[in-house]
Design an enzyme around this catalytic site. Structure first.
Site, mmCIF file in Angstrom:
data_model
loop_
_atom_site.group_PDB
_atom_site.id
_atom_site.type_symbol
_atom_site.label_atom_id
_atom_site.label_comp_id
_atom_site.label_asym_id
_atom_site.label_seq_id
_atom_site.Cartn_x
_atom_site.Cartn_y
_atom_site.Cartn_z
ATOM 1 N N CYS A 1 -7.137 -3.994 -32.999
ATOM 2 C CA CYS A 1 -6.433 -2.701 -33.039
ATOM 3 C C CYS A 1 -4.962 -2.862 -32.704
ATOM 4 C CB CYS A 1 -7.104 -1.714 -32.098
ATOM 5 S SG CYS A 1 -7.292 -2.358 -30.433
ATOM 6 N N LYS B 1 -23.883 3.716 -28.739
ATOM 7 C CA LYS B 1 -24.156 3.424 -30.151
ATOM 8 C C LYS B 1 -23.144 2.380 -30.601
ATOM 9 C CE LYS B 1 -22.687 4.446 -34.112
ATOM 10 N NZ LYS B 1 -22.995 3.204 -34.830
ATOM 11 N N GLU C 1 -10.087 6.048 -28.710
ATOM 12 C CA GLU C 1 -9.252 4.846 -28.835
ATOM 13 C C GLU C 1 -9.242 4.495 -30.311
ATOM 14 O OE1 GLU C 1 -7.476 3.192 -26.687
ATOM 15 O OE2 GLU C 1 -8.138 4.248 -24.897
ATOM 16 N N GLU D 1 -3.280 1.211 -41.454
ATOM 17 C CA GLU D 1 -3.887 0.065 -40.787
ATOM 18 C C GLU D 1 -4.755 -0.706 -41.785
ATOM 19 O OE1 GLU D 1 -6.949 1.010 -37.948
ATOM 20 O OE2 GLU D 1 -6.115 -0.410 -36.527
HETATM 21 P P1 NAD Z 1 -15.196 3.044 -37.503
HETATM 22 O O1 NAD Z 1 -14.419 4.259 -37.174
HETATM 23 O O2 NAD Z 1 -15.648 2.834 -38.879
HETATM 24 O O3 NAD Z 1 -16.505 2.952 -36.610
HETATM 25 C C1 NAD Z 1 -16.447 2.974 -35.192
HETATM 26 C C2 NAD Z 1 -17.762 3.480 -34.671
HETATM 27 O O4 NAD Z 1 -17.884 4.855 -35.017
HETATM 28 C C3 NAD Z 1 -18.985 2.785 -35.255
HETATM 29 O O5 NAD Z 1 -19.969 2.653 -34.269
HETATM 30 C C4 NAD Z 1 -19.421 3.757 -36.333
HETATM 31 O O6 NAD Z 1 -20.777 3.663 -36.640
HETATM 32 C C5 NAD Z 1 -19.107 5.080 -35.667
HETATM 33 N N1 NAD Z 1 -18.936 6.224 -36.568
HETATM 34 C C6 NAD Z 1 -18.562 6.223 -37.861
HETATM 35 N N2 NAD Z 1 -18.537 7.485 -38.337
HETATM 36 C C7 NAD Z 1 -18.876 8.296 -37.308
HETATM 37 C C8 NAD Z 1 -19.020 9.709 -37.176
HETATM 38 N N3 NAD Z 1 -18.816 10.544 -38.189
HETATM 39 N N4 NAD Z 1 -19.356 10.195 -35.968
HETATM 40 C C9 NAD Z 1 -19.560 9.369 -34.925
HETATM 41 N N5 NAD Z 1 -19.463 8.027 -34.997
HETATM 42 C C10 NAD Z 1 -19.116 7.493 -36.180
HETATM 43 O O7 NAD Z 1 -14.309 1.843 -36.974
HETATM 44 P P2 NAD Z 1 -14.614 0.311 -37.158
HETATM 45 O O8 NAD Z 1 -14.323 0.015 -38.593
HETATM 46 O O9 NAD Z 1 -15.935 -0.031 -36.574
HETATM 47 O O10 NAD Z 1 -13.529 -0.339 -36.202
HETATM 48 C C11 NAD Z 1 -12.238 -0.560 -36.605
HETATM 49 C C12 NAD Z 1 -11.322 0.501 -36.046
HETATM 50 O O11 NAD Z 1 -11.425 0.557 -34.633
HETATM 51 C C13 NAD Z 1 -9.887 0.208 -36.337
HETATM 52 O O12 NAD Z 1 -9.231 1.370 -36.757
HETATM 53 C C14 NAD Z 1 -9.350 -0.248 -34.996
HETATM 54 O O13 NAD Z 1 -7.972 -0.082 -34.847
HETATM 55 C C15 NAD Z 1 -10.132 0.582 -34.056
HETATM 56 N N6 NAD Z 1 -10.142 -0.005 -32.717
HETATM 57 C C16 NAD Z 1 -9.360 0.553 -31.751
HETATM 58 C C17 NAD Z 1 -9.319 -0.014 -30.483
HETATM 59 C C18 NAD Z 1 -8.457 0.568 -29.401
HETATM 60 O O14 NAD Z 1 -8.556 0.128 -28.272
HETATM 61 N N7 NAD Z 1 -7.589 1.526 -29.682
HETATM 62 C C19 NAD Z 1 -10.089 -1.152 -30.217
HETATM 63 C C20 NAD Z 1 -10.865 -1.697 -31.225
HETATM 64 C C21 NAD Z 1 -10.883 -1.108 -32.481
#
Ligand code: NAD
Length: 503
Positions: free
Chosen positions: A293, A179, A254, A390
């Site tokens: 991230c 997803k 992650e 963040e």
């Molecule tokens: P997000 O948490 O809003 O969304 C990430 C994914 O989770 C999306 O596909 C979203 O649709 C899904 N999602 C949202 N709510 C959910 C739920 N209740 N259950 C299951 N899935 C759900 O994050 P984002 O805004 O898309 O990405 C930014 C974040 O990702 C930042 O915090 C960043 O630091 C982190 N990130 C971490 C890494 C790493 O390697 N540690 C890499 C890239 C991004």
């Protein structure tokens, strides 16, 4: 792409959402829609999990010899090379990156597929023989695929984050449902098409485009999913872990980071050293508008160096050329969405309200699109929200230290622990500080590079588990101990009962 809106792939078939719902995909450079995708729901998700389950339980992929699995991953790498320009520009438009960043992302995705292909191909398939202390025992530990994997990815590196999950999941013999972020799903749909073109059996790869709180939440709780690997923010990640708990599935998270970039004055003793540290601090904080991230969003600089360093950094930040990623000479794209722009503005306002001093940026440029000027906030301190949370935008905070102990304490004063850097010309200090930093990746005199061969992940609230490296493959495996007795005989633990029966 097969056809507009048919972005859900279930068991070999591309289809629209069962509900017929769609979502517009927005180009963040001008805030206009440029694609339409299926907005999947719970039933679409259940269908995809059922397809992945059937492909795991009765399909050929988990039973495909390792050499053939590796060969397929290499074919995917070749297809990525063929389609580099197309996928790179799609990623650039969808996620708001420069075209060059989009291309580099495709190259990094290729590297991930090649790395995991080589890793499994070079393994000794016989398992690890254990010395059981007896000639009558043959004991061996083997690794098997986990089963059906739910892969949930974010919008900042849509294709790259997908590849860090898909490549090891397939290398280990799993089937999956992915997803992608609802904001940036396009490159993931293309990647699944490439997997099929490379010959992956139908049902092994499934994709459901749709929102996190329905599709993602259903995947996390689904009883037929064996593992959920999530990359995203702390709030969603916590929900995923909770949802996964009832069915006791394996969970890999992650999450975010609030990454320190520690600069000692000795790193800047020469003009070249100063130029390099400033240049890399800019890169650490502002590449992809800080939506990384591991962004070096906390500059922690030795007090004696602060004014000179921040003045030069701010001067250069003010010259960063913003624009549409495909335009000539553009160095930085927009933020991904109106929400991300509003969030960034809110953090900057809160920091200024708490006493931060604005040295660069702090505003949107004129025109359409979700652009925000690279922003430097001086005189920050550890209690400010902007220092603790963040932002995920182009915002750099500046703190100072007097001693090495103070620098380390500041760098570790975060609930996250994804990555951090130390800049120093003193080799002993570099090693001392690197050893004390509580972060999953520590750079010495560098910022941002990663290697597919080296584990990526965080301490603390930056997550659970690791991607890349051998541990990134181990996440997608179960471990089985096979203990064979070559000379079985009764154990007679319950000898008394046996004697009574015989009597
Ligand atoms: P997000 O948490 O809003 O969304 C990430 C994914 O989770 C999306 O596909 C979203 O649709 C899904 N999602 C949202 N709510 C959910 C739920 N209740 N259950 C299951 N899935 C759900 O994050 P984002 O805004 O898309 O990405 C930014 C974040 O990702 C930042 O915090 C960043 O630091 C982190 N990130 C971490 C890494 C790493 O390697 N540690 C890499 C890239 C991004």
């Amino acid at each position: 792409m097969t056809a507009a809106q048919q972005t859900i792939h279930v068991g070999g078939e591309w289809r629209a959402a069962l509900s017929g719902a769609t979502r517009e995909i927005i180009d963040p450079a001008d805030a206009t829609a440029f694609a339409l995708v299926a907005e999947g729901g719970v039933q679409d998700t259940d269908d995809a999990v059922a397809a992945a389950r059937a492909a795991f339980d009765a399909g050929s992929w988990p039973r495909t010899p390792v050499a053939e699995r590796a060969a397929l991953l290499r074919r995917v790498a070749d297809l990525l090379k063929r389609d580099r320009e197309l996928i790179g520009s799609l990623e650039s438009q969808d996620a708001g990156k420069t075209l060059e960043e989009g291309r580099v992302d495709v190259d990094c995705v290729r590297d991930a597929f090649l790395y995991f292909a080589d890793l499994v191909a070079n393994e000794d398939g016989g398992g690890r023989v254990v010395d059981a202390g007896s000639d009558e025992i043959r004991s061996v530990v083997v690794h098997e695929p986990v089963g059906v994997c739910a892969l949930i990815t974010p919008w900042n590196y849509p294709l790259l984050q997908a590849s860090w999950k898909i490549a090891p999941a397939l290398a280990a013999g799993n089937t999956f449902v992915i997803k992608p972020s609802e904001i940036t799903p396009l490159s993931t749909v293309v990647l699944v098409e490439l997997l099929l073109e490379a010959g992956l059996p139908l049902g092994a790869a499934n994709v459901v485009t749709g929102p996190g709180d329905t599709v993602g939440a259903r995947l996390a709780e689904h009883p037929d999913v064996d593992l959920v690997s999530f990359t995203g923010g702390l709030v969603s990640g916590t929900k995923v872990a909770r949802a996964a708990a009832d069915s006791v599935k394996k969970v890999a998270l992650e999450l975010g980071g609030k990454n320190p970039n520690v600069v000692f004055a000795d790193a800047c003793a020469t003009p070249e050293g100063f130029d390099t540290a400033v240049d890399q601090a800019l890169n650490a904080a502002f590449i992809h508008s800080g939506q990384v991230c591991s962004a070096g969003s906390r500059l922690i600089v030795e007090a004696s160096l602060r004014e000179r360093f921040v003045a030069e950094l701010s001067r250069r930040a003010a010259h960063i050329r913003l624009g549409r990623g495909t335009d000539e000479g553009v160095e930085c794209g927009p933020l991904v969405s109106a929400a991300q722009l509003a969030r960034t503005e809110e953090y900057v306002a809160s920091a200024l309200g708490e006493g931060a001093v604005l040295r660069a940026g702090g505003e949107r440029p004129a025109g359409a699109g979700y652009f925000y000027r690279p922003t430097v906030l001086d005189r920050c301190h550890r209690r400010m929200r902007v220092v603790r949370e963040e932002v995920f935008g182009p915002v750099l905070t500046v703190e100072t230290f007097e001693t090495e102990d103070e620098a380390v304490a500041l760098a570790n004063d975060t609930e996250f622990g994804l990555a951090g850097a130390v800049w120093t010309a003193d080799e002993d200090r570099a090693q001392r500080v690197a050893a004390r930093l509580r972060h999953g990746t520590v750079w010495i005199n560098d910022f941002h590079p990663y290697l597919p061969q080296a584990e990526w992940g965080g301490f603390g609230k930056s997550g659970i588990g690791r991607e890349l490296g051998p541990s990134g493959l181990a996440e997608y495996r179960e471990t089985k101990h096979i203990y064979r007795n070559l000379a079985p005989r009764p154990v007679r633990w319950f000898a008394g009962e046996t004697q009574k029966d015989q009597a």
